[in-house]
Enzyme design. Structure first.
Site, mmCIF file in Angstrom:
data_model
loop_
_atom_site.group_PDB
_atom_site.id
_atom_site.type_symbol
_atom_site.label_atom_id
_atom_site.label_comp_id
_atom_site.label_asym_id
_atom_site.label_seq_id
_atom_site.Cartn_x
_atom_site.Cartn_y
_atom_site.Cartn_z
ATOM 1 N N ASP A 233 1.148 -1.161 -0.204
ATOM 2 C CA ASP A 233 0.480 0.190 -0.480
ATOM 3 C C ASP A 233 0.744 0.861 -0.015
ATOM 4 O O ASP A 233 1.355 1.657 0.919
ATOM 5 C CB ASP A 233 -0.770 0.218 0.898
ATOM 6 C CG ASP A 233 -2.113 -1.100 1.298
ATOM 7 O OD1 ASP A 233 -1.917 -1.785 -0.058
ATOM 8 O OD2 ASP A 233 -2.568 -1.901 2.718
ATOM 9 N N ASP B 127 -13.160 -5.912 -2.510
ATOM 10 C CA ASP B 127 -12.976 -5.382 -0.932
ATOM 11 C C ASP B 127 -14.543 -6.223 -0.266
ATOM 12 O O ASP B 127 -15.282 -5.440 -0.358
ATOM 13 C CB ASP B 127 -13.276 -4.242 -0.713
ATOM 14 C CG ASP B 127 -12.135 -3.669 -0.709
ATOM 15 O OD1 ASP B 127 -10.519 -3.890 -0.863
ATOM 16 O OD2 ASP B 127 -11.711 -2.367 -0.487
#
Length: 258
Positions: free
Chosen positions: A12, A131
């Site tokens: 990330d 997600d």
């Protein structure tokens, strides 16, 4: 011959640095993305995934620079996601050196984007990032019991996660990156029920993400139907190495790339 299971570290990236938190909150600095990428390549990672969690305009230019620098040093496939909203975004990332691009929130708002990208760049370049979480108490019921979320798992998109994966396949994506928001950063193991349900619903590869805490967590995800397994913080902070994961996967009877 069975296809080798891929082990994929996920980085990330925020404003040019790797960060990691639980459910995308409480972010800690985990280092320079290019240095980490080179380390993972040397350690035997099969692919790398970068998610741009800054996704602001400033962050965008920084991310392209990170991708360029990484592609100069690392020769395993690189997937980049976060803030991808248009064919132009994808074109820029691929030109910078990405091999695949993952699309998330923008496809929920405009599903036909997936078809446009797949037709223009090829299915092998387009990854649908889902997600997913279990529908919380009081939430809108979904047939699979899992819903799609946006904004780092904080908002419900009001659609069924398994049906969304199926729709992505129908629109031409080449892979599903399936991230359990319930598991993200918890190190309690992958959500096997979620993986199984999506595996039964699609025929394209499924990358399982969210919840890895130790090498023993990986084989059950593969047994549940994952073609590839992805993790972040356990690799970044040196808790687990890629070779330890591969040893566990081989011990469980699966093939890996050496």
């Amino acid at each position: 011959m069975p296809v080798a299971v891929r082990v994929i570290p996920c980085l990330d990236v925020k404003n040019g640095r790797v960060v990691k938190g639980v459910n995308f909150e409480g972010l800690k600095d985990a280092g320079d993305p290019v240095e980490l990428a080179a380390r993972y390549d040397a350690e035997g990672a099969d692919e790398l995934t970068f998610l741009d969690v800054s996704a602001s305009q400033d962050g965008r230019g920084t991310m392209l620079e990170v991708v360029r620098r990484t592609a100069d040093q690392v020769f395993i496939p690189l997937t980049v996601g976060g803030g991808v909203r248009s064919a132009e975004d994808v074109d820029q990332l691929l030109r910078a050196g990405a091999d695949k691009v993952s699309v998330n929130t923008s496809a929920i708002a405009r599903p036909e984007l997936l078809q446009e990208l797949s037709q223009r760049f090829g299915a092998q370049c387009v990854v649908l990032s889902v997600d997913a979480r279990r529908v919380p108490e009081g939430g809108k019921p979904q047939p699979s019991g899992f819903e799609v979320t946006t904004h780092g798992g904080t908002r419900s998109a009001g659609i069924d996660a398994v049906e969304w994966a199926q729709k992505g396949e129908a629109l031409g994506v080449g892979e599903i990156l399936l991230n359990s928001m319930d598991g993200d950063g918890t190190k309690r193991g992958f959500d096997l029920e979620l993986i199984e349900k999506v595996r039964h619903a699609v025929s394209i590869p499924v990358i399982a993400s969210g919840g890895a805490g130790k090498p023993e967590d990986f084989p059950p995800a593969i047994a549940s139907g994952a073609d590839a397994v992805l993790a972040a913080s356990i690799f970044h902070f040196g808790e687990v190495t890629i070779s330890e994961v591969k040893k566990q996967v081989v011990a469980a009877g699966y093939e890996v790339r050496s």
